[in-house]
Design an enzyme around this catalytic site. Structure first.
Site, short mmCIF file in Angstrom:
data_model
loop_
_atom_site.label_atom_id
_atom_site.label_comp_id
_atom_site.label_asym_id
_atom_site.label_seq_id
_atom_site.Cartn_x
_atom_site.Cartn_y
_atom_site.Cartn_z
N SER A 146 0.81 -1.18 -0.11
CA SER A 146 0.11 0.04 0.18
C SER A 146 0.94 1.32 -0.10
O SER A 146 2.12 1.21 0.55
CB SER A 146 -0.92 -0.02 1.38
N TYR A 159 -2.16 -0.27 10.11
CA TYR A 159 -1.84 -0.62 9.12
C TYR A 159 -0.72 -0.04 8.25
O TYR A 159 -0.01 -0.92 7.53
CB TYR A 159 -3.01 0.01 8.39
#
Length: 272
Positions: A146, A159
Site C-alpha cells: 500500500s 496498517y
C-alpha cells in the site's frame, strides 16, 4: 482475452475468499494456473473455487488463519499435495485499523491483530513456501502492499506500520533470493473499492477509485515474469507507468530506488 500463459504453474493466494484476492485467484485460473485458495472462511473460498474451476483450472480451498504458523504449514501442505509445488505466492490477506483515531486511543488488541495479519501472515507463508522455491531455483512472490507504507498516517498507524515493515521484509530478502532465482515484489493496487476500504472513513467521499481488474492483470503479468527485472522493488499499480519502470529497471537498481531508505539531509550527512 485469456491465453493459457500460466498453464502448468501453481499459485497460492491468501485472502482469496473475497475482494482483490478472489479476483486475482480467478484471473490466474483463467490463464491456466492451478490455484490454492487460503482464507478464513471455507464458504467464501468454496465460491471462489467454483469460479476458478469454471475456467477449467484445478484448485483447492483451505480455510486457515495466516497468523498461525501451524495453520499455514498445513494449508501449504494440502495445496502442494493436491496441486504440486507453488510457483507463485500472492500475500493478499490484510486487515485495517478499526477506527480513525490516534495511536493513544486505539484498541491495544485490535492494533496488534492488524500487524499480525499484515506482517506475521506474509512471514508465515514465506517461511513455508520459500524453502521449496529456493530448492527448485524458481518462484515468484507478490506482496499486496500500500502507499501507506511510504507515508506517515496518524489515523491508520497499525496498517501503515505493518505495510512499511512488509516492504522492508521484502527488501531484506531480495539479495538472498536473487541468488536462487526467486523474485519478490511489493505491489500496491491503489485505492480500490473493497469491503476493507468501505470501512475506512477517509475513502467515503472518494470518486477516483483504482481498478481491481487492472490489479489482476498486473499480478498475472508478474506471474509471467514481466517485472522480474524490478525484483525487490515497490510498484504502485494505481499510479505507476509500469512499462516505463520496466524500461528503466537497470537504472532503478543502480540507484537503489523504489526501496525504503533514510533520506540524507545533505551531502555531508553520514547516513547518506
Amino acid at each position: 482475452m485469456p491465453t493459457g500463459s500460466l498453464t502448468g504453474q501453481v499459485g497460492l493466494v491468501t485472502g482469496a475468499g473475497r475482494g482483490i484476492g478472489r479476483e486475482i485467484a480467478v484471473g490466474l485460473a483463467a490463464e491456466g494456473m492451478a490455484v490454492g485458495l487460503v482464507g478464513r472462511t471455507q464458504e467464501t473460498l468454496t465460491d471462489t473455487l467454483k469460479e476458478c474451476v469454471r475456467h477449467g483450472s484445478r484448485g483447492v480451498a483451505v480455510a486457515a488463519d495466516v497468523t498461525r504458523p501451524g495453520s499455514v504449514r498445513e494449508a501449504v501442505r494440502l495445496v502442494e499435495r493436491d496441486l504440486g509445488p507453488v510457483d507463485l505466492l500472492v500475500n493478499n490477506a490484510g486487515s485495517i485499523d478499526r477506527a480513525e483515531v490516534p495511536l493513544w486511543e486505539t484498541d491495544v488488541t485490535q492494533w496488534w491483530q492488524v500487524v499480525e495479519v499484515n506482517l506475521r501472515g506474509p512471514y508465515n507463508l514465506l517461511r513455508c513456501v520459500l524453502p521449496g522455491m529456493v530448492r527448485r531455483r524458481r518462484g515468484r512472490v507478490v506482496n499486496l502492499n500500500s502507499g501507506f507504507a511510504l507515508r506517515p498516517d496518524g489515523h491508520y498507524t497499525a496498517y501503515a506500520t505493518s505495510k512499511a515493515a512488509l516492504l522492508k521484509l521484502s527488501d531484506n530478502l531480495a539479495d538472498s533470493l536473487a541468488e536462487h532465482q526467486v523474485v519478490i515484489l511489493d505491489i500496491s493496487p491503489g485505492a480500490v473499492a473493497t469491503d476493507m476500504t468501505a470501512g475506512m472513513p477517509m475513502f467515503h467521499d472518494t470518486t477516483d477509485w483504482g481498478s481491481i481488474p487492472y490489479m489482476v492483470a498486473v499480478t498475472v503479468d508478474a506471474a509471467r515474469g514481466r517485472f522480474d527485472a524490478l525484483h525487490g522493488r515497490f510498484l504502485h499499480a494505481g499510479r505507476d507507468d509500469l512499462e516505463e519502470l520496466v524500461r528503466r529497471a537497470e537504472e532503478i537498481r543502480a540507484a537503489d530506488a523504489r526501496t525504503l531508505r533514510l533520506r540524507p539531509y545533505g551531502p555531508d550527512d553520514p547516513m547518506g
